[in-house]
Design a protein around this motif. Structure first.
Motif, PDB file in Angstrom:
ATOM      1  N   GLY A 160      40.971  43.329  36.558  1.00 50.28           N
ATOM      2  CA  GLY A 160      40.080  44.474  36.684  1.00 50.28           C
ATOM      3  C   GLY A 160      40.754  45.780  36.354  1.00 50.28           C
TER       4      GLY A 160
ATOM      5  N   LYS B 136      41.063  45.513  32.093  1.00 50.40           N
ATOM      6  CA  LYS B 136      40.016  44.538  31.754  1.00 50.40           C
ATOM      7  C   LYS B 136      40.044  44.140  30.283  1.00 50.40           C
ATOM      8  CE  LYS B 136      36.530  46.038  35.126  1.00 50.40           C
ATOM      9  NZ  LYS B 136      35.911  44.862  35.759  1.00 50.40           N
TER      10      LYS B 136
ATOM     11  N   GLY C 201      41.357  41.197  32.034  1.00 47.38           N
ATOM     12  CA  GLY C 201      39.983  40.762  32.270  1.00 47.38           C
ATOM     13  C   GLY C 201      39.474  41.399  33.562  1.00 47.38           C
TER      14      GLY C 201
ATOM     15  N   ASN D  86      33.774  49.041  44.247  1.00 48.37           N
ATOM     16  CA  ASN D  86      33.348  49.100  42.843  1.00 48.37           C
ATOM     17  C   ASN D  86      32.135  48.205  42.620  1.00 48.37           C
ATOM     18  OD1 ASN D  86      33.845  46.729  40.715  1.00 48.37           O
ATOM     19  ND2 ASN D  86      35.304  46.476  42.419  1.00 48.37           N
TER      20      ASN D  86
ATOM     21  N   ASN E 236      41.503  36.500  32.791  1.00 47.90           N
ATOM     22  CA  ASN E 236      40.468  36.248  33.788  1.00 47.90           C
ATOM     23  C   ASN E 236      39.110  36.246  33.071  1.00 47.90           C
ATOM     24  OD1 ASN E 236      38.343  37.147  35.685  1.00 47.90           O
ATOM     25  ND2 ASN E 236      39.980  37.298  37.186  1.00 47.90           N
TER      26      ASN E 236
ATOM     27  N   ASN F  59      36.604  33.297  37.161  1.00 48.13           N
ATOM     28  CA  ASN F  59      36.147  34.238  38.182  1.00 48.13           C
ATOM     29  C   ASN F  59      34.715  33.896  38.595  1.00 48.13           C
ATOM     30  OD1 ASN F  59      35.354  36.380  39.741  1.00 48.13           O
ATOM     31  ND2 ASN F  59      35.808  37.963  38.218  1.00 48.13           N
TER      32      ASN F  59
ATOM     33  N   SER G 193      33.247  37.709  41.799  1.00 52.12           N
ATOM     34  CA  SER G 193      32.904  39.129  41.803  1.00 52.12           C
ATOM     35  C   SER G 193      31.494  39.279  42.349  1.00 52.12           C
ATOM     36  CB  SER G 193      32.999  39.711  40.389  1.00 52.12           C
ATOM     37  OG  SER G 193      34.354  39.769  40.006  1.00 52.12           O
TER      38      SER G 193
ATOM     39  N   LYS H  68      39.406  32.126  41.100  1.00 51.24           N
ATOM     40  CA  LYS H  68      39.429  33.276  42.012  1.00 51.24           C
ATOM     41  C   LYS H  68      38.181  33.206  42.872  1.00 51.24           C
ATOM     42  CE  LYS H  68      40.424  38.198  42.173  1.00 51.24           C
ATOM     43  NZ  LYS H  68      40.794  39.365  41.379  1.00 51.24           N
TER      44      LYS H  68
ATOM     45  N   ASN I 154      38.970  37.685  45.976  1.00 53.04           N
ATOM     46  CA  ASN I 154      38.329  38.809  45.302  1.00 53.04           C
ATOM     47  C   ASN I 154      37.862  39.797  46.370  1.00 53.04           C
ATOM     48  OD1 ASN I 154      37.017  40.412  43.302  1.00 53.04           O
ATOM     49  ND2 ASN I 154      36.796  38.578  42.050  1.00 53.04           N
ATOM     50  N   THR I 155      36.996  40.732  45.986  1.00 55.24           N
ATOM     51  CA  THR I 155      36.565  41.805  46.899  1.00 55.24           C
ATOM     52  C   THR I 155      35.524  41.312  47.909  1.00 55.24           C
ATOM     53  OG1 THR I 155      34.918  42.436  45.263  1.00 55.24           O
ATOM     54  CG2 THR I 155      36.999  43.623  45.200  1.00 55.24           C
TER      55      THR I 155
ATOM     56  N   SER J 178      37.738  46.768  48.117  1.00 56.30           N
ATOM     57  CA  SER J 178      39.157  46.416  47.941  1.00 56.30           C
ATOM     58  C   SER J 178      39.990  47.269  48.879  1.00 56.30           C
ATOM     59  CB  SER J 178      39.617  46.767  46.527  1.00 56.30           C
ATOM     60  OG  SER J 178      38.865  46.154  45.564  1.00 56.30           O
ATOM     61  N   GLY J 179      41.272  46.958  48.933  1.00 57.68           N
ATOM     62  CA  GLY J 179      42.193  47.811  49.683  1.00 57.68           C
ATOM     63  C   GLY J 179      42.349  47.375  51.126  1.00 57.68           C
TER      64      GLY J 179
ATOM     65  N   LEU K 248      40.260  45.009  53.337  1.00 55.91           N
ATOM     66  CA  LEU K 248      40.077  43.637  52.855  1.00 55.91           C
ATOM     67  C   LEU K 248      41.168  42.692  53.376  1.00 55.91           C
ATOM     68  CD1 LEU K 248      38.666  41.618  50.875  1.00 55.91           C
ATOM     69  CD2 LEU K 248      40.006  42.656  49.020  1.00 55.91           C
TER      70      LEU K 248
ATOM     71  N   ILE L   7      46.873  44.543  49.860  1.00 56.70           N
ATOM     72  CA  ILE L   7      48.333  44.732  49.874  1.00 56.70           C
ATOM     73  C   ILE L   7      48.677  46.181  49.548  1.00 56.70           C
ATOM     74  CG2 ILE L   7      50.489  44.099  48.733  1.00 56.70           C
ATOM     75  CD1 ILE L   7      49.078  41.326  48.220  1.00 56.70           C
TER      76      ILE L   7
ATOM     77  N   ILE M 129      48.342  43.104  42.935  1.00 55.74           N
ATOM     78  CA  ILE M 129      47.929  44.381  43.524  1.00 55.74           C
ATOM     79  C   ILE M 129      46.958  45.137  42.616  1.00 55.74           C
ATOM     80  CG2 ILE M 129      49.977  44.694  44.955  1.00 55.74           C
ATOM     81  CD1 ILE M 129      51.037  46.636  42.741  1.00 55.74           C
TER      82      ILE M 129
HETATM   83  C1  FMN Z   1      37.516  48.870  40.101  1.00 54.81           C
HETATM   84  C2  FMN Z   1      37.834  47.424  40.317  1.00 54.81           C
HETATM   85  C3  FMN Z   1      37.503  46.503  39.338  1.00 54.81           C
HETATM   86  C4  FMN Z   1      37.783  45.153  39.536  1.00 54.81           C
HETATM   87  N1  FMN Z   1      37.465  44.267  38.542  1.00 54.81           N
HETATM   88  C5  FMN Z   1      37.773  42.959  38.702  1.00 54.81           C
HETATM   89  C6  FMN Z   1      37.490  42.036  37.681  1.00 54.81           C
HETATM   90  O1  FMN Z   1      37.006  42.380  36.611  1.00 54.81           O
HETATM   91  N2  FMN Z   1      37.792  40.725  37.900  1.00 54.81           N
HETATM   92  C7  FMN Z   1      38.362  40.278  39.075  1.00 54.81           C
HETATM   93  O2  FMN Z   1      38.617  39.087  39.210  1.00 54.81           O
HETATM   94  N3  FMN Z   1      38.668  41.165  40.050  1.00 54.81           N
HETATM   95  C8  FMN Z   1      38.386  42.472  39.902  1.00 54.81           C
HETATM   96  N4  FMN Z   1      38.693  43.367  40.900  1.00 54.81           N
HETATM   97  C9  FMN Z   1      39.312  42.856  42.148  1.00 54.81           C
HETATM   98  C10 FMN Z   1      40.835  42.983  42.121  1.00 54.81           C
HETATM   99  O3  FMN Z   1      41.389  42.155  41.133  1.00 54.81           O
HETATM  100  C11 FMN Z   1      41.446  42.578  43.479  1.00 54.81           C
HETATM  101  O4  FMN Z   1      41.186  41.206  43.697  1.00 54.81           O
HETATM  102  C12 FMN Z   1      40.872  43.373  44.628  1.00 54.81           C
HETATM  103  O5  FMN Z   1      40.801  44.746  44.297  1.00 54.81           O
HETATM  104  C13 FMN Z   1      41.700  43.200  45.894  1.00 54.81           C
HETATM  105  O6  FMN Z   1      42.994  43.683  45.708  1.00 54.81           O
HETATM  106  P1  FMN Z   1      43.484  45.100  46.312  1.00 54.81           P
HETATM  107  O7  FMN Z   1      43.062  45.130  47.749  1.00 54.81           O
HETATM  108  O8  FMN Z   1      44.951  45.111  46.082  1.00 54.81           O
HETATM  109  O9  FMN Z   1      42.794  46.168  45.554  1.00 54.81           O
HETATM  110  C14 FMN Z   1      38.419  44.719  40.731  1.00 54.81           C
HETATM  111  C15 FMN Z   1      38.760  45.662  41.701  1.00 54.81           C
HETATM  112  C16 FMN Z   1      38.485  47.003  41.506  1.00 54.81           C
HETATM  113  C17 FMN Z   1      38.881  48.005  42.566  1.00 54.81           C
END
Ligand code: FMN
Length: 355
Positions: free
Chosen positions: A75, A78, A97, A123, A154, A187, A190, A222, A251-252, A264-265, A268, A295, A314
């Motif tokens: 993400g 991408k 991706g 997001n 991905n 994936n 999402s 994922k 994932n989120t 995210s963040g 999570l 993380i 991350i």
């Molecule tokens: C703006 C944004 C776009 C994302 N796009 C994707 C994506 O296209 N594919 C995917 O598998 N995860 C996507 N994610 C999820 C991240 O890969 C990750 O799994 C998620 O943010 C949790 O990690 P973090 O807490 O470190 O941010 C996206 C996250 C964010 C914030």
């Protein structure tokens, strides 16, 4: 290649991050990617991080033996626009991706929101993608050296593809990047593409295994952190039985407030840890897991490793702690390992379950 002191690079990075923070989230993100992709960045001397790698070697089956466990989550890049830039930031493996077969715009803007106090992001990008053909061309031109920094792709489905035809989108993605990616991620997690999470079922996984027999050991799934324990554990069994390589958890988290989308963040972290624990109960360390979700510190990384992850990815940490976060995370991880009497990071994998 010249090197600079880490403190100078960190100051420069903090200044850049503070400037980007003044812009709307997606504008800042795109500008960050442009900077990382620009030739100017490739001429900037890179800080010497290797002293921080000591005892951090992480073996990720099918991906490689990495100097440390911290990779880039999907993400962020991408469209595979700046893999060299991300590699220069010290990440040990990269995932580009999500890529969809045909190009698509994604959801209307604004669709990315920062919550600095919570160290969170929401997001609802909806898989904006340049499409698999353009990304494949980019990768081909790069002639990427996976030995230096393994790169995975991905894969997702287009918005307009029905659930019934979704398998074709994934098969198409896996076919398109054949021979070019070190690993593939399916994936199905999402939250911003209607019906995508419904593909997380045994029938879909078995069909995918049948259609992609020869590359099963390069495929990771994922998964989302919102499914029930019963459902996650049944999927893990199927993934093991079908001979796939591993899982990325997670994932989120799907939310509807203060914005609709995937969270995210920091918030999570606990949900995502729960997924690792549930999965481990089934495979008992036999299925490789990469951890993603929440993380923001070295201590967070250790929490993932002791729960059975062999590496981590991350996203939010780069947004909130700046481009040189890898060095900071490794320093903190080392301090945490010393405090707990852990000499080699690999010794800590799965120790949470040994009590
Ligand atoms: C703006 C944004 C776009 C994302 N796009 C994707 C994506 O296209 N594919 C995917 O598998 N995860 C996507 N994610 C999820 C991240 O890969 C990750 O799994 C998620 O943010 C949790 O990690 P973090 O807490 O470190 O941010 C996206 C996250 C964010 C914030």
């Amino acid at each position: 290649m010249p090197t600079v002191s880490r403190s100078f690079a960190t100051k420069l990075g903090s200044f850049g991050t503070a400037c980007l923070r003044l812009l709307p989230a997606e504008t800042a993100h795109n500008l960050g990617i442009k900077l990382l992709a620009s030739p100017m960045f490739s001429y900037l001397p890179r800080p010497n991080l290797s002293p921080l790698f000591e005892n951090m070697t992480s073996h990720v089956p099918g991906v490689g033996s990495l100097p440390h466990p911290i990779g880039l989550a999907a993400g962020f890049d991408k469209h595979c626009l700046a893999p060299h830039g991300f590699s220069r930031l010290g990440l040990s493996f990269l995932e580009v991706g999500t890529v969809t077969p045909r190009p698509q715009e994604g959801n209307p803007k604004p669709r990315m929101f920062r919550y600095p106090e919570q160290k969170a992001i929401i997001n609802r990008m909806g898989f904006n993608s340049h499409g698999s053909e353009r990304v494949r061309e980019r990768l081909q031109e790069l002639d990427w050296d996976h030995n230096q920094t393994p790169l995975g792709v991905n894969i997702g489905k287009n918005k307009s593809t029905t659930e019934l035809a979704a398998i074709e989108d994934f098969n198409h993605g896996l076919q398109t990047f054949r021979g070019m990616a070190k690993y593939y991620v399916v994936n199905i997690s999402s939250p911003n593409t209607a019906g995508l999470r419904d593909l997380a079922n045994d029938e879909f996984l078995k069909q995918l295994a049948k259609d992609n027999q020869d590359i099963r050991e390069k495929i990771w799934f994922k998964l989302d952190p919102d499914m029930s324990r019963v459902k996650l554990q049944s999927l893990i069994e199927t993934i093991c039985d079908a001979g796939f390589q591993g899982v990325i958890l997670s994932n989120t988290h799907k939310v509807s407030w203060p914005e609709a989308g995937g969270q995210s963040g920091h918030p999570l972290m606990s949900l995502s840890n729960r997924s690792l624990e549930w999965a481990y109960q089934v495979h008992q360390g036999q299925l490789p897991m990469i951890a993603s979700g929440g993380i923001l510190s070295g201590g967070d990384i250790l929490q993932k490793i002791v729960r059975g992850a062999c590496a981590v990815q991350i996203y939010s940490a780069l947004v909130y702690r700046g481009p040189w976060v890898v060095a900071k995370l490794l320093e903190e991880l080392k301090a945490e390992m010393d405090a707990q009497g852990i000499q080699f990071l690999s010794d800590a994998i799965g120790t949470h379950y040994q009590a």
